[in-house]
Design a protein around this motif. Sequence first.
Motif, PDB file in Angstrom:
ATOM      1  N   TYR A   1      -3.229  -0.640   6.008  1.00  0.00           N
ATOM      2  CA  TYR A   1      -2.266  -0.920   6.177  1.00  0.00           C
ATOM      3  C   TYR A   1      -2.331  -2.778   6.757  1.00  0.00           C
ATOM      4  O   TYR A   1      -3.659  -2.503   7.851  1.00  0.00           O
ATOM      5  CB  TYR A   1      -1.116  -0.412   6.339  1.00  0.00           C
TER       6      TYR A   1
ATOM      7  N   ASP B   1      -2.059  -8.120  14.371  1.00  0.00           N
ATOM      8  CA  ASP B   1      -1.140  -8.808  13.951  1.00  0.00           C
ATOM      9  C   ASP B   1      -2.264 -10.248  14.776  1.00  0.00           C
ATOM     10  O   ASP B   1      -1.723 -10.965  15.728  1.00  0.00           O
ATOM     11  CB  ASP B   1       0.071  -9.421  14.507  1.00  0.00           C
TER      12      ASP B   1
ATOM     13  N   TYR C   1       2.291 -12.966  13.939  1.00  0.00           N
ATOM     14  CA  TYR C   1       3.387 -12.984  12.810  1.00  0.00           C
ATOM     15  C   TYR C   1       5.024 -12.384  13.882  1.00  0.00           C
ATOM     16  O   TYR C   1       5.916 -13.324  13.897  1.00  0.00           O
ATOM     17  CB  TYR C   1       2.775 -11.822  11.847  1.00  0.00           C
TER      18      TYR C   1
ATOM     19  N   ALA D   1       5.963 -14.373   6.192  1.00  0.00           N
ATOM     20  CA  ALA D   1       5.505 -12.621   5.621  1.00  0.00           C
ATOM     21  C   ALA D   1       4.078 -14.237   4.141  1.00  0.00           C
ATOM     22  O   ALA D   1       3.514 -13.543   4.337  1.00  0.00           O
ATOM     23  CB  ALA D   1       6.361 -12.347   4.561  1.00  0.00           C
TER      24      ALA D   1
ATOM     25  N   TYR E   1       1.654 -11.081   3.770  1.00  0.00           N
ATOM     26  CA  TYR E   1       1.967  -9.051   3.470  1.00  0.00           C
ATOM     27  C   TYR E   1       2.964 -10.138   2.136  1.00  0.00           C
ATOM     28  O   TYR E   1       4.151 -10.459   2.356  1.00  0.00           O
ATOM     29  CB  TYR E   1       3.009  -9.210   4.405  1.00  0.00           C
TER      30      TYR E   1
ATOM     31  N   SER F   1       4.707  -6.675   1.120  1.00  0.00           N
ATOM     32  CA  SER F   1       5.314  -5.110   1.197  1.00  0.00           C
ATOM     33  C   SER F   1       5.799  -4.976   2.651  1.00  0.00           C
ATOM     34  O   SER F   1       5.081  -4.875   3.084  1.00  0.00           O
ATOM     35  CB  SER F   1       5.369  -4.046  -0.609  1.00  0.00           C
ATOM     36  N   SER F   2       6.865  -4.168   3.228  1.00  0.00           N
ATOM     37  CA  SER F   2       6.946  -3.722   4.377  1.00  0.00           C
ATOM     38  C   SER F   2       7.490  -1.946   4.244  1.00  0.00           C
ATOM     39  O   SER F   2       8.696  -2.037   3.149  1.00  0.00           O
ATOM     40  CB  SER F   2       7.804  -4.422   5.098  1.00  0.00           C
TER      41      SER F   2
ATOM     42  N   THR G   1       7.089   0.106  11.687  1.00  0.00           N
ATOM     43  CA  THR G   1       7.433  -1.358  10.648  1.00  0.00           C
ATOM     44  C   THR G   1       5.696  -1.564   9.914  1.00  0.00           C
ATOM     45  O   THR G   1       4.832  -1.625  10.975  1.00  0.00           O
ATOM     46  CB  THR G   1       8.386  -2.327  11.374  1.00  0.00           C
TER      47      THR G   1
ATOM     48  N   TYR H   1       2.813  -3.538   7.138  1.00  0.00           N
ATOM     49  CA  TYR H   1       3.080  -4.223   6.246  1.00  0.00           C
ATOM     50  C   TYR H   1       1.861  -3.765   5.123  1.00  0.00           C
ATOM     51  O   TYR H   1       0.739  -3.498   5.886  1.00  0.00           O
ATOM     52  CB  TYR H   1       2.936  -5.525   7.306  1.00  0.00           C
TER      53      TYR H   1
ATOM     54  N   ARG I   1      -0.647  -6.089   1.831  1.00  0.00           N
ATOM     55  CA  ARG I   1      -0.584  -6.858   1.533  1.00  0.00           C
ATOM     56  C   ARG I   1      -0.122  -6.820  -0.263  1.00  0.00           C
ATOM     57  O   ARG I   1      -0.787  -8.233  -0.533  1.00  0.00           O
ATOM     58  CB  ARG I   1      -2.218  -7.232   1.785  1.00  0.00           C
TER      59      ARG I   1
END
Length: 388
Positions: free
Chosen positions: A56, A80, A84, A130, A135, A137-138, A154, A156, A158
Motif C-alpha cells: 500500500y 508518507d 501528506y 491526494a 493516492y 483510494s483509501s 487509515t 492509501y 495508488r
Amino acid sequence: MSSDIAQPTTATGHARQYGDRALQTLLSANRALLRAEQVNALYQEMCRIIVETGGYAMAWIGIARHDPGRSVDAVAHYGDRDGYLRDLRISWADVANGRGPTGTAIRTESVQINHDFECNPRMEPWRERARSHGYRSSLSIPLRDERAVFGALTLYAREPDAFDGAELELLNQLAEDLSHGVRHLRLRQEHAHNARLLRRSLFATIEALTVALEKKDPFTAGHQRRVSRLSARIARELGVSDFDIEGIRIAAQLHDVGMIQVPSELLVKTGPLTPDDYDLIRRHARAGFDILEPIDFPWPVAEMVHQHHERIDGGGYPRGLRGERILLGARIIAVADTAVAMNTAKPYRETPGPDATLQALRDGRGTAYDPAVVDACLHLLRDLREAA
C-alpha cells in the motif's frame, strides 16, 4: 460499513492479487504482535508492514483525543515521504475537517471506504492533496478497546477500488488484531507500573524499618546494610539468580528487625550479658518473622530472617534446624552477619578484628556454617575492610 457513491470498476481478476497482499500483511502483522513490547513501537511497525509487505502507498494510525476540538493525533505513519499528513488538521467531531474517512470512522465507529478520490464527492476537500501524492483510494478502520473506539487505522492505495471483498475482510481482521494487541500491551504496562509502585513502597517500608532499628540501637547503625551488601555479593559468588539475590539482599537488610522488640537498655548495656539477656536477644529471630510474615514478598524473606541464627549442625536457634532444612539465603546471611558483626564494636566488647573473624569462619566451616558459603565469603573478604 460506509462506502462512497463511486462503485468499483476494477477487473475482478485483481481481487485475488489484492487478497493475497492483504493475507501476507495480516500474517506479518500477527508476527509483529507476538514480538511487541511497547504500544507506540507496535503502531509504527504495523504501518511499516502495511506499506512494505502489503504494497500500500501509505498507512497511518490516528488516536482520538478528548480535547475541545476532538482532534486526531497521528501517532505513527509509514510511506508518507512527501508529507501528506504535514499540517493536516483532522478532527473526529462532526465538523468540516472531521468528515473525512478517519474522523468519520472514529465518530461513527464504522469502516470508511473511499473507492476513488477523483470520483467521490465527499473527498473533494482532500482531492488535490491526494492527487499530488498519487493516492486514488483509501480505507479507514476504527480501532476499539474494551470501552469504545480509540482511534483509526487509515491506508492509501495508488489505484482506485483497492479495498473490497476478501482484502477488506483481512484488513478488518488486522485492525481487530491490532486493537487486541494494544489492549494486551496496555494491561502489561499498567501491571508493570503497578509493580514498580509496589516495589518503591516495599523499599520505603524496608528503609523505614531499618532506620527505626538503627535509632533504637545506635551501636549497630549501618550493620544491616553492610550485611545486606555482603550477602548479595556472596550469593552472586555462588551463582544465585539475580531474582533470588534481590530476596536475599532484602532479608539481610531486615535480618535484625526483631531487635525492635528487645528492651533498649539491653541493646546499649555495657557490661557482660547474662543468660537471661541472651535469651531475650535470641527472641529477635522469631519476632522478626512475626513482623515480616504478613508482608507479601515474592521471596521467603520472613523465613530467611527466622532462620538466620540456625546452624547446619543443629546448634543454632530458634528451632535447631540442620543442613539443607535451612534456606540457602539464611545460610548466606548467617556467614555475612558473623563477618560484619565481628568487625563492629559492641557496648559490651571490643572489636575482635579481621584475623579473629577469618579464624571464626574457618572454625565454623562445615559445623556452624555452610562450607560453600564460607569459602565464597573468604574469597570476597581477603581484605576484611569490605565487611566493616
